[in-house]
Design a protein around this motif. Sequence first.
Motif, PDB file in Angstrom:
ATOM      1  N   ALA A   4       0.824  -1.209   0.000  1.00 52.36           N
ATOM      2  CA  ALA A   4       0.000   0.000   0.000  1.00 52.36           C
ATOM      3  C   ALA A   4       0.861   1.263   0.000  1.00 52.36           C
ATOM      4  O   ALA A   4       0.487   2.280  -0.592  1.00 52.36           O
ATOM      5  CB  ALA A   4      -0.937   0.003   1.202  1.00 52.36           C
ATOM      6  N   MET A   5       2.014   1.195   0.655  1.00 53.48           N
ATOM      7  CA  MET A   5       2.904   2.353   0.689  1.00 53.48           C
ATOM      8  C   MET A   5       3.518   2.645  -0.686  1.00 53.48           C
ATOM      9  O   MET A   5       4.011   3.752  -0.928  1.00 53.48           O
ATOM     10  CB  MET A   5       4.019   2.143   1.714  1.00 53.48           C
ATOM     11  N   GLN A   6       3.501   1.664  -1.577  1.00 54.98           N
ATOM     12  CA  GLN A   6       3.989   1.883  -2.944  1.00 54.98           C
ATOM     13  C   GLN A   6       2.911   2.500  -3.835  1.00 54.98           C
ATOM     14  O   GLN A   6       3.191   2.903  -4.964  1.00 54.98           O
ATOM     15  CB  GLN A   6       4.429   0.550  -3.590  1.00 54.98           C
ATOM     16  N   SER A   7       1.668   2.553  -3.322  1.00 58.30           N
ATOM     17  CA  SER A   7       0.528   2.977  -4.135  1.00 58.30           C
ATOM     18  C   SER A   7       0.366   4.493  -4.133  1.00 58.30           C
ATOM     19  O   SER A   7       0.980   5.202  -3.321  1.00 58.30           O
ATOM     20  CB  SER A   7      -0.753   2.325  -3.594  1.00 58.30           C
ATOM     21  N   PRO A   8      -0.505   5.011  -5.012  1.00 63.31           N
ATOM     22  CA  PRO A   8      -0.784   6.450  -5.034  1.00 63.31           C
ATOM     23  C   PRO A   8      -1.609   6.946  -3.841  1.00 63.31           C
ATOM     24  O   PRO A   8      -1.843   8.144  -3.724  1.00 63.31           O
ATOM     25  CB  PRO A   8      -1.571   6.635  -6.345  1.00 63.31           C
ATOM     26  N   ARG A   9      -2.041   6.028  -2.940  1.00 64.18           N
ATOM     27  CA  ARG A   9      -2.831   6.459  -1.781  1.00 64.18           C
ATOM     28  C   ARG A   9      -2.228   5.894  -0.485  1.00 64.18           C
ATOM     29  O   ARG A   9      -2.925   5.238   0.300  1.00 64.18           O
ATOM     30  CB  ARG A   9      -4.294   6.025  -1.929  1.00 64.18           C
ATOM     31  N   PRO A  10      -0.982   6.179  -0.208  1.00 59.53           N
ATOM     32  CA  PRO A  10      -0.347   5.625   0.994  1.00 59.53           C
ATOM     33  C   PRO A  10      -0.917   6.207   2.286  1.00 59.53           C
ATOM     34  O   PRO A  10      -0.727   5.637   3.359  1.00 59.53           O
ATOM     35  CB  PRO A  10       1.126   6.011   0.821  1.00 59.53           C
ATOM     36  N   GLU A  11      -1.613   7.328   2.185  1.00 51.83           N
ATOM     37  CA  GLU A  11      -2.104   8.026   3.384  1.00 51.83           C
ATOM     38  C   GLU A  11      -3.341   7.387   4.002  1.00 51.83           C
ATOM     39  O   GLU A  11      -3.720   7.726   5.128  1.00 51.83           O
ATOM     40  CB  GLU A  11      -2.411   9.486   3.038  1.00 51.83           C
ATOM     41  N   LEU A  12      -3.983   6.438   3.304  1.00 53.49           N
ATOM     42  CA  LEU A  12      -5.154   5.779   3.874  1.00 53.49           C
ATOM     43  C   LEU A  12      -4.763   4.955   5.102  1.00 53.49           C
ATOM     44  O   LEU A  12      -3.629   4.509   5.232  1.00 53.49           O
ATOM     45  CB  LEU A  12      -5.809   4.855   2.837  1.00 53.49           C
ATOM     46  N   SER A  13      -5.724   4.741   5.980  1.00 51.55           N
ATOM     47  CA  SER A  13      -5.478   3.901   7.167  1.00 51.55           C
ATOM     48  C   SER A  13      -5.646   2.433   6.769  1.00 51.55           C
ATOM     49  O   SER A  13      -6.675   1.805   7.038  1.00 51.55           O
ATOM     50  CB  SER A  13      -6.454   4.271   8.288  1.00 51.55           C
ATOM     51  N   TRP A  14      -4.646   1.890   6.115  1.00 52.43           N
ATOM     52  CA  TRP A  14      -4.730   0.550   5.552  1.00 52.43           C
ATOM     53  C   TRP A  14      -4.849  -0.511   6.639  1.00 52.43           C
ATOM     54  O   TRP A  14      -4.101  -0.509   7.609  1.00 52.43           O
ATOM     55  CB  TRP A  14      -3.518   0.270   4.669  1.00 52.43           C
ATOM     56  N   THR A  15      -5.802  -1.417   6.440  1.00 57.77           N
ATOM     57  CA  THR A  15      -6.053  -2.505   7.385  1.00 57.77           C
ATOM     58  C   THR A  15      -6.235  -3.800   6.606  1.00 57.77           C
ATOM     59  O   THR A  15      -7.055  -3.863   5.687  1.00 57.77           O
ATOM     60  CB  THR A  15      -7.320  -2.247   8.219  1.00 57.77           C
ATOM     61  N   PHE A  16      -5.467  -4.833   6.981  1.00 60.99           N
ATOM     62  CA  PHE A  16      -5.534  -6.132   6.319  1.00 60.99           C
ATOM     63  C   PHE A  16      -5.920  -7.194   7.344  1.00 60.99           C
ATOM     64  O   PHE A  16      -5.552  -7.089   8.519  1.00 60.99           O
ATOM     65  CB  PHE A  16      -4.185  -6.478   5.685  1.00 60.99           C
ATOM     66  N   GLY A  17      -6.670  -8.190   6.906  1.00 59.87           N
ATOM     67  CA  GLY A  17      -7.090  -9.222   7.841  1.00 59.87           C
ATOM     68  C   GLY A  17      -7.368 -10.540   7.151  1.00 59.87           C
ATOM     69  O   GLY A  17      -7.553 -10.599   5.929  1.00 59.87           O
ATOM     70  N   VAL A  18      -7.413 -11.601   7.954  1.00 55.98           N
ATOM     71  CA  VAL A  18      -7.712 -12.947   7.459  1.00 55.98           C
ATOM     72  C   VAL A  18      -9.075 -13.373   7.985  1.00 55.98           C
ATOM     73  O   VAL A  18      -9.316 -13.376   9.193  1.00 55.98           O
ATOM     74  CB  VAL A  18      -6.642 -13.961   7.912  1.00 55.98           C
ATOM     75  N   LEU A  19      -9.975 -13.730   7.074  1.00 60.66           N
ATOM     76  CA  LEU A  19     -11.310 -14.185   7.435  1.00 60.66           C
ATOM     77  C   LEU A  19     -11.296 -15.682   7.720  1.00 60.66           C
ATOM     78  O   LEU A  19     -10.543 -16.435   7.107  1.00 60.66           O
ATOM     79  CB  LEU A  19     -12.290 -13.878   6.302  1.00 60.66           C
TER      80      LEU A  19
END
Length: 328
Positions: free
Chosen positions: A101-116
Amino acid sequence: MRSRMGMLAVVGLGLCLTSCTQVAKGLRAANLGEDANRLAAAAEKVESCDKLKVEPAIQEEYALGSALAIHWAQQSGGLMLSGASEEKLNAYVNTVGRNLAMQSPRPELSWTFGVLKDAENFNALSAPGGYVFVTRRLLQGVDNEAQLAGVLAHEVAHIVLKHALHQYVSVKVSTCKGAAVTGAVVSTVASKVVGASRADGRLDLDSDTGLMGKMVEGTVDAFGKGNRRDEELAADALAVELLLSAGYDPGEYSLLLGKTTGGGGLLANHPSAKDRREQISRLVEARRNNADPLARVDVASLQRPALPAAFAVVGPVKKSTGVAKDAK
């Protein structure tokens, strides 16, 4: 609540009225009766609904995304966060995902990843605001970190390219036009959407749970129709750039796509796995042969890291259950 076919009919009439706005105004100007006046007024309201076709404010995006994230988690049995082993797995997936996500054009978002917890569906999902999920079943099918990174990068790309937000905006417009065509605002929710069409086109979802529920319901329904073919290919193209920027081999993501059957999604408008893999190959080859030495990629240096010990918690690999879902 109107049936889906009923809503389609209403929206269809709304679109017709939009194209007839000037005619209706002419009828009213000619003083041809109350019916013409009502038609003209409805047409003007429908026309006003197009003002909702604006980029949602970041607060609106986060509100919608968080509600959708809760919905995905509930539909998939919750998140794998029970015990130290699952927490380590979650931390690992977040580390890989946030790096992309930090490589993307929107690194400022509060990125959250999870496993369902879903152990049946080979699936990845994302929601506006930076929410990305993969199922336990999907993790059972990846062979290395580069394959996992490919899936996460694809979902990050959908968020960056705002595909779900475009669907959400369409839901707002159709809700507004439905209320306009019926000639009456039949609910508080519709009233607020129509009101937004007369202001800046944005909704304060956090202040009204009813409004939030209606917009989430409509957006989930739109998700069920899937992304367009061009959107899926665009997400793959950006995913390749993110993978290369992070040092991963996109070829591994291509191999993972090859494990799925029937293409990259549930619907016919999704590109086939073959088409997606061919595009990935072309993009990597173009970067390998780029005349600009700063943009050129040394494919031999790209990484395919092994999965960590924490990955064992997902359990043994299962045989493929068919088409890979890819809900956005």
